[in-house]
Design a protein around this motif. Structure first.
Motif, PDB file in Angstrom:
ATOM      1  N   ALA A  71     -25.046  31.294 -34.217  1.00 21.06           N
ATOM      2  CA  ALA A  71     -24.089  30.785 -34.519  1.00 21.06           C
ATOM      3  C   ALA A  71     -24.231  28.890 -34.984  1.00 21.06           C
ATOM      4  O   ALA A  71     -23.614  28.145 -34.581  1.00 21.06           O
ATOM      5  N   ALA A  72     -25.627  28.602 -34.182  1.00 18.31           N
ATOM      6  CA  ALA A  72     -25.873  27.345 -34.403  1.00 18.31           C
ATOM      7  C   ALA A  72     -25.363  26.263 -33.574  1.00 18.31           C
ATOM      8  O   ALA A  72     -24.852  25.550 -33.717  1.00 18.31           O
ATOM      9  N   MET A  73     -24.477  27.098 -31.726  1.00 15.49           N
ATOM     10  CA  MET A  73     -24.593  26.360 -30.675  1.00 15.49           C
ATOM     11  C   MET A  73     -25.335  25.138 -30.428  1.00 15.49           C
ATOM     12  O   MET A  73     -26.820  24.937 -30.966  1.00 15.49           O
ATOM     13  N   PHE A 105     -24.703  22.740 -47.015  1.00 15.14           N
ATOM     14  CA  PHE A 105     -23.959  22.436 -45.844  1.00 15.14           C
ATOM     15  C   PHE A 105     -23.166  23.648 -46.326  1.00 15.14           C
ATOM     16  O   PHE A 105     -22.762  24.187 -48.400  1.00 15.14           O
ATOM     17  N   TYR A 106     -23.172  25.073 -45.879  1.00 16.20           N
ATOM     18  CA  TYR A 106     -22.358  26.311 -46.404  1.00 16.20           C
ATOM     19  C   TYR A 106     -21.040  26.784 -45.157  1.00 16.20           C
ATOM     20  O   TYR A 106     -22.139  27.006 -44.286  1.00 16.20           O
ATOM     21  N   ALA A 107     -20.464  27.647 -45.656  1.00 17.81           N
ATOM     22  CA  ALA A 107     -19.701  27.946 -44.359  1.00 17.81           C
ATOM     23  C   ALA A 107     -20.458  29.557 -43.433  1.00 17.81           C
ATOM     24  O   ALA A 107     -20.154  29.776 -42.723  1.00 17.81           O
ATOM     25  N   LEU A 150     -23.710  29.751 -43.595  1.00 16.62           N
ATOM     26  CA  LEU A 150     -24.876  28.493 -43.160  1.00 16.62           C
ATOM     27  C   LEU A 150     -24.904  27.936 -41.768  1.00 16.62           C
ATOM     28  O   LEU A 150     -24.687  26.226 -41.521  1.00 16.62           O
ATOM     29  N   PRO A 151     -24.488  28.861 -40.616  1.00 15.65           N
ATOM     30  CA  PRO A 151     -24.227  27.240 -38.875  1.00 15.65           C
ATOM     31  C   PRO A 151     -24.828  26.587 -39.136  1.00 15.65           C
ATOM     32  O   PRO A 151     -24.482  25.719 -38.848  1.00 15.65           O
ATOM     33  N   GLN A 152     -26.317  26.298 -39.065  1.00 13.12           N
ATOM     34  CA  GLN A 152     -27.025  25.578 -38.803  1.00 13.12           C
ATOM     35  C   GLN A 152     -27.295  24.649 -39.291  1.00 13.12           C
ATOM     36  O   GLN A 152     -27.073  23.175 -39.177  1.00 13.12           O
ATOM     37  N   GLY A 153     -26.534  24.456 -40.538  1.00 12.52           N
ATOM     38  CA  GLY A 153     -26.428  23.537 -41.901  1.00 12.52           C
ATOM     39  C   GLY A 153     -27.606  23.543 -42.392  1.00 12.52           C
ATOM     40  O   GLY A 153     -28.080  22.602 -43.179  1.00 12.52           O
ATOM     41  N   MET A 189      -6.847  31.344 -46.249  1.00 14.80           N
ATOM     42  CA  MET A 189      -7.783  30.730 -45.109  1.00 14.80           C
ATOM     43  C   MET A 189      -9.570  31.914 -45.788  1.00 14.80           C
ATOM     44  O   MET A 189      -9.157  32.544 -46.268  1.00 14.80           O
ATOM     45  N   ALA A 225     -26.361  18.413 -38.887  1.00 12.42           N
ATOM     46  CA  ALA A 225     -25.519  19.793 -39.683  1.00 12.42           C
ATOM     47  C   ALA A 225     -24.826  20.618 -39.286  1.00 12.42           C
ATOM     48  O   ALA A 225     -23.583  20.535 -39.980  1.00 12.42           O
ATOM     49  N   ARG A 226     -25.075  21.025 -38.458  1.00 16.44           N
ATOM     50  CA  ARG A 226     -24.266  21.995 -37.674  1.00 16.44           C
ATOM     51  C   ARG A 226     -22.878  21.242 -37.492  1.00 16.44           C
ATOM     52  O   ARG A 226     -21.471  22.606 -36.746  1.00 16.44           O
ATOM     53  N   ARG A 263     -16.965  26.292 -36.736  1.00 12.68           N
ATOM     54  CA  ARG A 263     -16.995  27.293 -35.471  1.00 12.68           C
ATOM     55  C   ARG A 263     -16.788  26.345 -33.815  1.00 12.68           C
ATOM     56  O   ARG A 263     -16.455  27.598 -33.459  1.00 12.68           O
ATOM     57  N   PHE A 264     -17.076  25.524 -33.631  1.00 12.86           N
ATOM     58  CA  PHE A 264     -16.634  24.456 -32.579  1.00 12.86           C
ATOM     59  C   PHE A 264     -16.550  23.358 -32.675  1.00 12.86           C
ATOM     60  O   PHE A 264     -16.892  22.856 -34.061  1.00 12.86           O
ATOM     61  N   TYR A 300     -15.552  19.712 -44.932  1.00 12.82           N
ATOM     62  CA  TYR A 300     -16.317  18.842 -43.844  1.00 12.82           C
ATOM     63  C   TYR A 300     -16.013  17.356 -44.030  1.00 12.82           C
ATOM     64  O   TYR A 300     -16.570  16.666 -43.107  1.00 12.82           O
TER      65      TYR A 300
END
Lengths: 488, 494
Positions: A52-54, A92-94, A96-99, A153, B328-329, B334-335, B350
């Motif tokens: 989830a690329a937190m 960027f795309y939704a 692709l969590p890390q970007g 959404m 980029a994240r 998500r948060f 974005y």
């Protein structure tokens, strides 16, 4: 291999095709996290903090995924790069969590190799052609967007996010839809043999980006288009056919092919533009600073090498040497599941020729009727070996074996138990057989006379009658011998 | 000020262990001091209950006769770049405002395991990008130091670990975590007269630390003296399988290895660091440092690091390049912050989220990074910068043939006033000129107080060591500390 040409108004056109195949690597966990790769789970149930690329999360490479890529490379005789590196592909795309996608642009793990394909892999006389492989690199898959869950959404499912893929890039050596199909089939077969990808295109474990251009035979390469994410061999062949024809029509009507990304619509059987080169992303690739270069040592490479199974071409040659017909050897080795089934049968001590003939006529016939695949076969190799053993040692005849097999399919009972229960054991009792022969000859005096006057073909009639009278349980060799003696 | 708040890490640890006072008493005293120092704006979040909880656990363990950790009973400040489970972690940004991690960074977890407690999350430059703490979304930290001319001008505590430096200098905490990408531990330590060490790249896990530039980011301790830094670094460091760039090596016993006798050590003085127009006070402090190390038994040698002048430009290509990708994240999906204007699509979301969520300096660096990585510019900038980076590392390798350590100033000047430099990013970036080479080479480097300038403001001396040789760096720092007689403290005006 084949001279595939599109006939346009200005003459014949040649098609140049290259494939980028994305194959999901068979592994328990994702490329850079410990999450499960299981298919069909509840949305977002296989998602770790890394997937989830937190903030602050870091990738750790999964050695098994690298091992599978190396094994695949070895299976196509490719150069294995002892030093490779992961790069970031930024966009960027939704889903692709890390970007960015972690991939390998500059230094892939596998370099050049090749795959030999035949147009019809089951036809031993079909011509062969070598398709060059430019590279195999390892990268992360993205998540999935769901647009039908909410009126305004889109929802995101990250279960696939971070799953390991191999991207297998061919040279533009493919010149017809049929060749492309043969290449993809052969590649899928190799992946299944190696066990590095299940090759399941319906579930998305394998999909192809198809690069197509057209040119006058032998001329300069034309501008290519890339049709993305084609998920069946049939669709891919249709997409190539449509796209090549579209390009020819376009050029001949005075237009020019635009370098662009296209999508194939299997319902309309056409490709359509997704984005042009001008809209193309600038992916800003650079080495991923979170990861060290991948360095492979001798021990690791050796471990990969010894773990490789016998591959289709080698297996086919070996089967032919064992006395199987070229056709049988080709059919048995074309698909990994068939080859593995047959190997299991041989491991049970079944004679290769007897086993291959039975598998290809009896088992395939039965499965075909039931609409089942080999994986779903109600009879396993061990049970089949029991049946074939009874034929080989003369306990039952070939025709009785067919009956027994049918009962096995219906009831799941073992062959010996069926033979015992139904009293199907073959008899060698010459007295009983002679008695039946005498009766038959008496009832068919005219045919006896005809036979004796030279109509040899009638011998089969007498064999059939005798077998029928013996309810199929007589040893056919003994019937033959006794009949010859009685008929003179 | 309670006597307990004057104590450093070693003194608290030893006092708690001996039973001179309870860990809870220390935590209470410091909690009170933190909450009374809001004028400094050093903390984004105060967590007095966390400090008490950790202290109680230490007191219970001690009463039960259990062995105590390396940092037992020591309350510290945690730079708000470290993710802390259940406690808001923002990187001083609006885009992460309200973000509460469900996980604990490896470094902070190591500290809690060693018995430390958390007083709160310390302010910093947004995403650790800045040298003055003015880029924080939560307002700039103010240094407790003031010029000796009677002015009340607010001074920069340095950056990016400015909350850490300010809090330690103001005696709000005995020590704090910092992170150093291009000087973010050393420069703020120098600005407020404390010590701080950036260890060898890979010593401290980056797992759970909000990333700025992955190939440069390295956590380290900031404290009042060298011994305290050694103790805390031991607690922070260690191999972490969750960070692929973490060093799989045992953690040395740096505190036990402290020894200020430098006989046999050769100290290199890089001529390229003696910039034209170098500040007179800085030059004088540097000469003093040379004399102190000679006095400690070291031999002084002149060395050359010929590519030094390219270090800062290379750094300001590599760090923004990595940052543009690392950040980029933060996309509103998500948060963190989501700005979804009426009728907006994904791209609009974005743009709106990132425009609202990132401060000006962060946006500037994302744009620089995006530019230098784009097709057509990549080779001219990023590839070239990587080559420079390799040359910088080679400069150091060559230098180690003739010396064991390098002595240089930490920053080109003492602390400047808030607002003095933020109009010109380039002059701000120049603050990192002495710090950046060691970052590019991944080498351990430390700042220790070297004296005061004419305005009565602290200056820092920087010691750079060979990879993995933190011990030699700490030892030289100790030798300077013992000779500099630096006891100056900021007056308590807040």
């Amino acid at each position: 291999m084949s001279e595939y040409r599109i006939q346009g108004n200005t003459g014949a056109w040649e098609v140049v095709i290259g494939l980028e195949v994305h194959a999901q690597i068979t592994s328990e966990s994702k490329l850079f996290s410990g999450s499960s790769t299981g298919f069909g789970a509840e949305p977002n149930s296989h998602v770790s903090l890394v997937d989830a690329a937190m903030p602050g999360m870091l990738p750790v490479p999964n050695r098994e995924c690298l091992r599978q890529a190396v094994r695949t490379g070895m299976a196509i005789n490719a150069q294995i790069n002892r030093w490779s590196r992961f790069d970031r592909k930024n966009y960027f795309y939704a889903d692709l969590p890390q970007g960015y996608q972690i991939s390998q642009l500059y230094h892939p793990i596998v370099g050049e190799g090749e795959i030999e394909v035949t147009l019809n892999e089951k036809d031993p006389d079909s011509p062969t052609k070598k398709i060059g492989i430019e590279r195999i690199h390892v990268e992360q898959d993205a998540g999935k967007l769901m647009h039908d869950q909410h009126p305004t959404m889109s929802f995101v499912d990250l279960n696939r996010s971070g799953v390991a893929l191999m991207e297998i890039v061919s040279r533009p050596d493919i010149s017809s839809p049929q060749e492309a199909g043969a290449y993809l089939k052969k590649l899928r077969s190799i992946l299944r043999y190696v066990g590095s990808c299940d090759g399941n295109m319906e579930q998305g474990s394998m999909r192809a980006d198809v690069n197509v251009s057209v040119r006058k035979p032998g001329g300069e390469l034309g501008t290519r288009t890339e049709t993305k994410n084609v998920n069946s061999i049939r669709f891919m062949m249709q997409a190539i056919e449509y796209e090549a024809q579209r390009q020819v029509d376009l050029i001949e009507s005075g237009g020019a092919v635009v370098q662009e990304t296209r999508l194939f619509d299997p319902n309309k059987m056409e490709t359509r533009s997704m984005r042009s080169k001008e809209d193309a992303h600038d992916y800003r690739y650079f080495p991923d600073p979170d990861l060290l270069p991948v360095e492979l040592d001798d021990a690791f490479l050796e471990e990969c090498r010894v773990s490789l199974p016998e591959l289709p071409d080698a297996k086919r040659a070996r089967y032919e040497a064992m006395g199987l017909t070229a056709y049988n050897a080709a059919v048995l080795t074309a698909e990994a599941e068939t080859a593995f089934w047959f190997e299991d049968l041989l491991a049970q001590g079944v004679d290769a020729k007897q086993g291959s003939n039975w598998l290809m006529s009896e088992l395939f016939g039965a499965l075909n009727k039931m609409g089942k695949t080999l994986d779903e076969s109600p009879v396993n190799p061990k049970q089949a070996a029991e049946l074939l053993g009874l034929v080989a040692d003369g306990t039952i005849s070939g025709s009785i074996a067919k009956q027994v097999f049918e009962i096995m399919l219906e009831t799941g009972q073992g062959a010996s138990a069926i033979v015992e229960e139904k009293g199907l054991k073959q008899t060698n009792d010459t007295g009983a057989i002679e008695a039946e022969i005498a009766k038959i000859m008496a009832a068919n005096e005219d045919k006896v006379a005809e036979y004796r006057s030279g109509k040899d073909k009638l011998f089969g009639f007498f064999v059939g009658q005798t077998m029928k009278a013996m309810q199929g349980k007589a040893n056919p060799q003994i019937i033959n011998d006794l009949l010859k003696k009685a008929l003179g | 000020m309670s006597e307990l708040t004057k104590l450093g890490v070693a003194a608290i640890r030893d006092g708690v262990a001996k039973g001179d006072f309870k860990a809870v008493e220390v935590a209470e005293a410091l909690n009170a001091r933190v909450s009374a120092a809001k004028a400094l704006n050093a903390f984004i979040v105060e967590t007095p209950e966390k400090a008490i909880e950790a202290a109680q656990a230490v007191d219970v363990d001690r009463a039960a006769g259990k062995p105590l950790g390396k940092m037992a009973g020591v309350p510290i400040g945690m730079k708000d770049l470290f993710c802390t489970e259940g406690v808001q972690t923002t990187a001083a940004s609006h885009i992460l405002e309200g973000f509460v991690p469900t996980y604990e960074s490896t470094v902070s977890a190591n500290l809690w395991k060693a018995g430390a407690g958390m007083l709160g999350k310390l302010n910093l430059d947004q995403f650790a990008m800045g040298s003055s703490n003015e880029t924080s979304y939560f307002g700039n930290v103010i240094s407790p130091w003031r010029r000796n001319d009677g002015s009340t001008a607010a001074l920069a505590p340095g950056g990016s670990s400015g909350g850490s430096s300010s809090a330690i200098a103001a005696r709000l905490c005995p020590a704090a975590t910092g992170t150093d990408t291009g000087g973010s531990i050393r420069q703020p330590a120098a600005f407020v007269g404390i010590s701080g060490i950036k260890p060898t790249y890979g010593r401290c896990s980056r797992w759970g630390v909000v990333a700025f530039a992955s190939s440069l980011d390295q956590a380290g301790p900031m404290a009042r003296d060298v011994r305290d830094c050694a103790i805390m670094l031991e607690a922070m460091a260690g191999f972490d399988p969750k960070d692929s760039t973490s060093l799989d090596l045992p953690v040395p016993t740096w505190e036990a290895g402290l020894n200020s006798d430098l006989k046999g050590k050769r100290i290199g003085i890089p001529k390229e660091y003696r910039l034209d127009g170098i500040d007179e006070d800085i030059a004088k402090m540097w000469d003093n440092g040379i004399a102190w190390l000679k006095d400690a038994g070291a031999e002084i040698v002149d060395i050359s690091l010929p590519h030094t002048k390219y270090a800062l430009p290379a750094y300001y290509i590599i760090a923004p390049a990595e940052a543009s990708s690392n950040l980029a994240r933060y996309d509103g999906v998500r948060f963190g912050l989501r700005d979804l204007p009426e009728g907006a699509g994904l791209q609009d979301m974005y743009a709106a989220t990132r425009a609202a969520g990132f401060g000006e300096e962060v946006r500037r660096r994302i744009m620089i990074g995006t530019y230098v990585l784009s097709a057509g510019f990549y080779d001219a900038y990023y590839t070239q910068a990587q080559k420079v980076r390799a040359l910088i590392a080679r400069d150091f390798d060559n230098a180690w043939a003739s010396c064991d350590l390098i002595l240089a100033p930490t920053a080109p000047s003492a602390a400047f006033g808030l607002g003095e430099k933020n109009a010109d990013p380039l002059s701000m970036y120049l603050n990192d000129v002495f710090a950046v080479p060691a970052s590019l080479a991944g080498l351990p480097a430390m700042s220790v107080p070297g004296g005061l300038d004419k305005q009565g403001l602290p200056l820092g001396l920087q010691i750079i060591g060979k990879a993995l040789d933190e011990q030699a760096v700490l030892n030289a720092g100790l030798a300077i500390e013992q000779r500099s007689g630096f006891t100056a403290e900021a007056g308590e005006w807040w």
